[in-house]
Design a protein around this motif. Sequence first.
Motif, PDB file in Angstrom:
ATOM      1  N   GLY A  25       2.737   3.120   8.663  1.00 54.96           N
ATOM      2  CA  GLY A  25       1.418   3.167   8.060  1.00 54.96           C
ATOM      3  C   GLY A  25       0.293   2.857   9.029  1.00 54.96           C
ATOM      4  O   GLY A  25       0.436   2.966  10.247  1.00 54.96           O
ATOM      5  N   GLU A  63       2.692   7.409   3.360  1.00 56.00           N
ATOM      6  CA  GLU A  63       3.756   7.615   2.380  1.00 56.00           C
ATOM      7  C   GLU A  63       4.958   8.323   2.998  1.00 56.00           C
ATOM      8  O   GLU A  63       6.121   7.938   2.763  1.00 56.00           O
ATOM      9  N   CYS A 122      -5.815   1.972  -0.597  1.00 55.60           N
ATOM     10  CA  CYS A 122      -5.943   3.323  -1.155  1.00 55.60           C
ATOM     11  C   CYS A 122      -6.182   3.303  -2.661  1.00 55.60           C
ATOM     12  O   CYS A 122      -7.172   3.837  -3.150  1.00 55.60           O
ATOM     13  N   ALA A 154      -3.389   8.068   3.659  1.00 54.74           N
ATOM     14  CA  ALA A 154      -2.383   7.576   2.717  1.00 54.74           C
ATOM     15  C   ALA A 154      -1.149   8.463   2.695  1.00 54.74           C
ATOM     16  O   ALA A 154      -0.010   7.963   2.628  1.00 54.74           O
ATOM     17  N   GLY A 205      -1.058  -2.421   6.720  1.00 57.37           N
ATOM     18  CA  GLY A 205      -2.256  -1.605   6.612  1.00 57.37           C
ATOM     19  C   GLY A 205      -3.355  -1.937   7.603  1.00 57.37           C
ATOM     20  O   GLY A 205      -3.093  -2.423   8.715  1.00 57.37           O
ATOM     21  N   CYS A 244      -9.071   5.470  -1.551  1.00 54.70           N
ATOM     22  CA  CYS A 244      -8.942   6.874  -1.962  1.00 54.70           C
ATOM     23  C   CYS A 244      -9.226   7.097  -3.446  1.00 54.70           C
ATOM     24  O   CYS A 244     -10.012   7.985  -3.807  1.00 54.70           O
ATOM     25  N   GLY A 269       0.830  -1.204   0.000  1.00 53.68           N
ATOM     26  CA  GLY A 269       0.000   0.000   0.000  1.00 53.68           C
ATOM     27  C   GLY A 269       0.861   1.250   0.000  1.00 53.68           C
ATOM     28  O   GLY A 269       2.079   1.187  -0.232  1.00 53.68           O
ATOM     29  N   PRO A 270       0.267   2.421   0.255  1.00 57.57           N
ATOM     30  CA  PRO A 270       1.038   3.671   0.208  1.00 57.57           C
ATOM     31  C   PRO A 270       2.277   3.673   1.091  1.00 57.57           C
ATOM     32  O   PRO A 270       3.323   4.197   0.687  1.00 57.57           O
TER      33      PRO A 270
END
Length: 468
Positions: free
Chosen positions: A314, A327, A47, A323, A149, A52, A12-13
């Motif tokens: 995260g 990141e 995301c 997100a 996540g 998102c 993920g991000p």
Amino acid sequence: METFDVLVIGGGPAGYVAAIRAAQLGFKVACVDAFTRAGKASLGGTCLNVGCIPSKALLDSSERFEMIAHDVQEHGIEVASPTIDVSRMLARKDGVVDKLTGGIAYLFKKNKITSFHGVGRLVRQEGEGWVVDAAGTEVAARNVIVATGSSPRALPGVPFGGHIVENSGALEIDRVPGQLGVIGAGVIGLELGSVWRRLGAEVTILEAMPGFLMSADDAVAREALKHFKKQGLDFHFGVKIGEVTQDESGVSVTYEEKGQSVTARFDKLIVSIGRVPHTSGLGAEAVGLELDERGFVKVDHHYRTNLSGVYAIGDVIGGAMLAHKAEEEGVALAEQLAGQAGHVNYDVIPWVIYTSPEIAWAGLTEKQAKEQGLSVKTGQFPFSANGRALGHGDPRGFVKVIADAQTDKLLGVHMVGPNVSELIGETVAIMEFGGSAEDLARTVHAHPTLSEVVKEAALAADGRALHM
């Protein structure tokens, strides 16, 4: 057994950004990710796949539909009875997701990141590193980053399925429901409720908290609620959810409101009551990875867990489940592993809700600042006095600036109105550098733009707004 400098569990991000940044810094990197969409491996996590990105695609489609149906007439544009093809709208959404998730796969290839599709599991410590089961293949890693996540929280005893959906299911509803229930008036509930309301559903939002958006500034929350109610969203606050049952045709929800028991019937029910850390299959208990009482991986301020060489970032470590926060943690950790000074300033992370009007804020609310004993001054300026907003046909809302009354340091900025998701960035930059309301007020903003409202609000903090 192949050995990597950095192995990331989760794409993920947080995970994919950590992997890319680590590769840029010269590390040999691998990433193992289990996300599957449409039967295929799909990087990007919640995301990009079911969060998102697809929700914003549907928000855009539904807003265009509502604009054509209700708003373009004042521009002299006549459109007779527009209709919505939900299947084409969903296909467009899927196309946007495909482009972005495919882009992550390309970036992995470009940066020579080895990708494994499946579950990543910590197996054992070996020397100065770790053995990890990467989707059935054992590999060694000197550093392991857990970025697994979070997952949607379900109502107790009410699993997702059928007519009861979470965020991903709400993105796949194949026809406009007549009656849509939403449990939770947070970001997901507001955004997805707005999508289907615009397309014709009657939307009822049930919220356990006594008030609306209690983490936002009071003035912004009041303004946003006024507009959402005007649009037809039906809010109920301070409710206690009781029995939830479903049959072939829909869902029945019994809840208590102001001491009265109420039963409502919905065609679909979106449950958006928060998210829980996803550690299933990680092997945390077997290797002694320490979790807190809520199941989040415990880390220090350098993202180190209790296991040497194992880090976490995260959603799985808690905090703001955003997100962009994830990141930045990915970048910071990768740079720390390279001996650099990676850092995330959690005090100025922006929050955005992509409804109409949009809501955005960063820094302290007025209430929070006063609770910290700070002497504050505020400035507020409406979009109704802005030429670009009036020309655009959306003069709703305002920008509110909060500054220290003694030093003029910018403490927080809160917005509700058109495109404020794009306006919040400059205020974050000012706060990141410890700037003042005067710095914001003295910065030249192009005319005519929506950004002039930010400048005017900063001027208003000192009683000098020019156009009000």
